[in-house]
Design a protein around this motif. Structure first.
Motif, PDB file in Angstrom:
ATOM      1  N   ASP A 190       0.839  -1.189   0.000  1.00 45.57           N
ATOM      2  CA  ASP A 190       0.000   0.000   0.000  1.00 45.57           C
ATOM      3  C   ASP A 190       0.876   1.241   0.000  1.00 45.57           C
ATOM      4  N   LYS A 191       0.424   2.295  -0.716  1.00 47.07           N
ATOM      5  CA  LYS A 191       1.179   3.545  -0.725  1.00 47.07           C
ATOM      6  C   LYS A 191       1.118   4.240   0.620  1.00 47.07           C
ATOM      7  N   LYS A 192      -0.072   4.308   1.180  1.00 49.91           N
ATOM      8  CA  LYS A 192      -0.243   4.988   2.456  1.00 49.91           C
ATOM      9  C   LYS A 192      -0.636   3.970   3.509  1.00 49.91           C
ATOM     10  N   VAL A 193       0.150   3.883   4.556  1.00 48.86           N
ATOM     11  CA  VAL A 193      -0.148   2.961   5.643  1.00 48.86           C
ATOM     12  C   VAL A 193      -0.414   3.789   6.892  1.00 48.86           C
ATOM     13  N   LEU A 194      -1.643   3.726   7.390  1.00 45.41           N
ATOM     14  CA  LEU A 194      -1.993   4.443   8.605  1.00 45.41           C
ATOM     15  C   LEU A 194      -1.470   3.698   9.821  1.00 45.41           C
ATOM     16  N   LYS A 195      -1.393   4.399  10.935  1.00 48.15           N
ATOM     17  CA  LYS A 195      -0.891   3.781  12.164  1.00 48.15           C
ATOM     18  C   LYS A 195      -1.768   2.604  12.587  1.00 48.15           C
ATOM     19  N   ARG A 196      -1.109   1.555  13.030  1.00 47.43           N
ATOM     20  CA  ARG A 196      -1.778   0.379  13.612  1.00 47.43           C
ATOM     21  C   ARG A 196      -2.756  -0.306  12.655  1.00 47.43           C
ATOM     22  N   THR A 197      -2.505  -0.268  11.374  1.00 49.72           N
ATOM     23  CA  THR A 197      -3.362  -0.997  10.438  1.00 49.72           C
ATOM     24  C   THR A 197      -2.596  -2.189   9.890  1.00 49.72           C
ATOM     25  N   ALA A 198      -3.325  -3.164   9.458  1.00 53.22           N
ATOM     26  CA  ALA A 198      -2.692  -4.355   8.892  1.00 53.22           C
ATOM     27  C   ALA A 198      -2.087  -4.006   7.536  1.00 53.22           C
ATOM     28  N   ILE A 199      -0.843  -4.391   7.362  1.00 51.34           N
ATOM     29  CA  ILE A 199      -0.158  -4.128   6.107  1.00 51.34           C
ATOM     30  C   ILE A 199      -0.323  -5.352   5.217  1.00 51.34           C
ATOM     31  N   GLN A 200      -0.843  -5.104   4.014  1.00 53.64           N
ATOM     32  CA  GLN A 200      -1.004  -6.210   3.085  1.00 53.64           C
ATOM     33  C   GLN A 200       0.097  -6.119   2.039  1.00 53.64           C
ATOM     34  N   GLU A 201       0.911  -7.158   1.976  1.00 62.17           N
ATOM     35  CA  GLU A 201       1.984  -7.225   1.007  1.00 62.17           C
ATOM     36  C   GLU A 201       1.783  -8.440   0.122  1.00 62.17           C
ATOM     37  N   GLN A 202       2.059  -8.262  -1.146  1.00 62.99           N
ATOM     38  CA  GLN A 202       1.994  -9.368  -2.087  1.00 62.99           C
ATOM     39  C   GLN A 202       3.378  -9.506  -2.709  1.00 62.99           C
ATOM     40  N   VAL A 203       4.066 -10.580  -2.372  1.00 64.00           N
ATOM     41  CA  VAL A 203       5.403 -10.811  -2.917  1.00 64.00           C
ATOM     42  C   VAL A 203       5.260 -11.426  -4.294  1.00 64.00           C
ATOM     43  N   ILE A 204       6.008 -10.882  -5.260  1.00 63.41           N
ATOM     44  CA  ILE A 204       6.014 -11.466  -6.601  1.00 63.41           C
ATOM     45  C   ILE A 204       7.421 -11.975  -6.888  1.00 63.41           C
ATOM     46  N   PHE A 205       7.488 -13.071  -7.592  1.00 66.85           N
ATOM     47  CA  PHE A 205       8.765 -13.721  -7.852  1.00 66.85           C
ATOM     48  C   PHE A 205       9.096 -13.640  -9.335  1.00 66.85           C
ATOM     49  N   PRO A 206      10.357 -13.318  -9.659  1.00 74.28           N
ATOM     50  CA  PRO A 206      10.744 -13.277 -11.075  1.00 74.28           C
ATOM     51  C   PRO A 206      10.756 -14.678 -11.669  1.00 74.28           C
ATOM     52  N   LEU A 207      10.421 -14.760 -12.948  1.00 75.10           N
ATOM     53  CA  LEU A 207      10.504 -16.031 -13.659  1.00 75.10           C
ATOM     54  C   LEU A 207      11.959 -16.410 -13.905  1.00 75.10           C
ATOM     55  N   ARG A 208      12.767 -15.363 -14.115  1.00 79.84           N
ATOM     56  CA  ARG A 208      14.168 -15.592 -14.436  1.00 79.84           C
ATOM     57  C   ARG A 208      14.974 -14.343 -14.118  1.00 79.84           C
ATOM     58  N   ALA A 209      16.242 -14.512 -13.830  1.00 80.26           N
ATOM     59  CA  ALA A 209      17.153 -13.392 -13.628  1.00 80.26           C
ATOM     60  C   ALA A 209      18.376 -13.636 -14.500  1.00 80.26           C
ATOM     61  N   TYR A 210      18.663 -12.680 -15.379  1.00 82.44           N
ATOM     62  CA  TYR A 210      19.810 -12.793 -16.273  1.00 82.44           C
ATOM     63  C   TYR A 210      20.972 -12.000 -15.678  1.00 82.44           C
ATOM     64  N   ASN A 211      22.132 -12.627 -15.564  1.00 83.75           N
ATOM     65  CA  ASN A 211      23.335 -11.994 -15.026  1.00 83.75           C
ATOM     66  C   ASN A 211      23.105 -11.518 -13.591  1.00 83.75           C
ATOM     67  N   TYR A 212      22.520 -12.392 -12.775  1.00 81.06           N
ATOM     68  CA  TYR A 212      22.185 -12.037 -11.390  1.00 81.06           C
ATOM     69  C   TYR A 212      23.464 -11.732 -10.610  1.00 81.06           C
ATOM     70  N   ALA A 213      23.558 -10.505 -10.108  1.00 78.68           N
ATOM     71  CA  ALA A 213      24.756 -10.058  -9.386  1.00 78.68           C
ATOM     72  C   ALA A 213      24.685 -10.531  -7.941  1.00 78.68           C
ATOM     73  N   THR A 214      25.650 -11.364  -7.539  1.00 76.11           N
ATOM     74  CA  THR A 214      25.712 -11.812  -6.150  1.00 76.11           C
ATOM     75  C   THR A 214      26.678 -10.963  -5.341  1.00 76.11           C
ATOM     76  N   ALA A 215      27.545 -10.230  -6.012  1.00 77.84           N
ATOM     77  CA  ALA A 215      28.480  -9.326  -5.339  1.00 77.84           C
ATOM     78  C   ALA A 215      28.861  -8.202  -6.291  1.00 77.84           C
ATOM     79  N   VAL A 216      29.066  -7.022  -5.718  1.00 71.58           N
ATOM     80  CA  VAL A 216      29.512  -5.864  -6.491  1.00 71.58           C
ATOM     81  C   VAL A 216      30.823  -5.400  -5.858  1.00 71.58           C
ATOM     82  N   ALA A 217      31.908  -5.506  -6.608  1.00 70.62           N
ATOM     83  CA  ALA A 217      33.221  -5.126  -6.088  1.00 70.62           C
ATOM     84  C   ALA A 217      33.279  -3.620  -5.837  1.00 70.62           C
ATOM     85  N   GLY A 218      34.247  -3.194  -5.068  1.00 68.40           N
ATOM     86  CA  GLY A 218      34.408  -1.779  -4.774  1.00 68.40           C
ATOM     87  C   GLY A 218      34.659  -0.970  -6.037  1.00 68.40           C
TER      88      GLY A 218
END
Length: 116
Positions: free
Chosen positions: A33-61
């Motif tokens: 939700d864009k606006k979450v009022l105090k003490r209200t239930a937060i509804q989250e919907q997690v979405i999962f990618p079908l695929r990740a190309y060149n997935y970065a597991t570390a970024v060097a300095g």
């Protein structure tokens, strides 16, 4: 953001401006939700990618890494937004950015998709 054949492509880039390497623990994509009022239930919907190309597991300095996440086509209601979070492994540098519904609607169309 790009679209082709009912798929959404999220092209992301992570820049590490410090000298300390950034090790990626996990990346989450969730619709909240864009606006979450105090003490209200937060509804989250997690979405999962079908695929990740060149997935970065570390970024060097002083380096940057690019990743493309592929999702089934989806839209976001006007009162919600997509939150993308990247968490550092055993560290406190967590990155977050949001994507609005208008951003997804304005995704550029890819006519020719070249996959290696």
């Amino acid at each position: 953001l790009y679209t082709n054949n009912g798929l959404l492509y999220f092209h992301t880039q992570v820049k590490n401006t410090s000298n300390v390497p950034y090790e990626v623990d996990f990346v989450t994509f969730k619709i909240v939700d864009k606006k979450v009022l105090k003490r209200t239930a937060i509804q989250e919907q997690v979405i999962f990618p079908l695929r990740a190309y060149n997935y970065a597991t570390a970024v060097a300095g002083k380096k940057d890494e690019r990743t493309v996440f592929v999702f089934d086509k989806f839209t976001i209601p006007a009162d919600k937004m997509l939150v993308v979070e990247m968490h550092e492994k055993s560290g406190g540098r967590h990155q977050t950015f949001t994507v609005e519904s208008e951003d997804i609607v304005r995704a550029r169309v890819i006519n020719e998709l070249k996959v290696k």
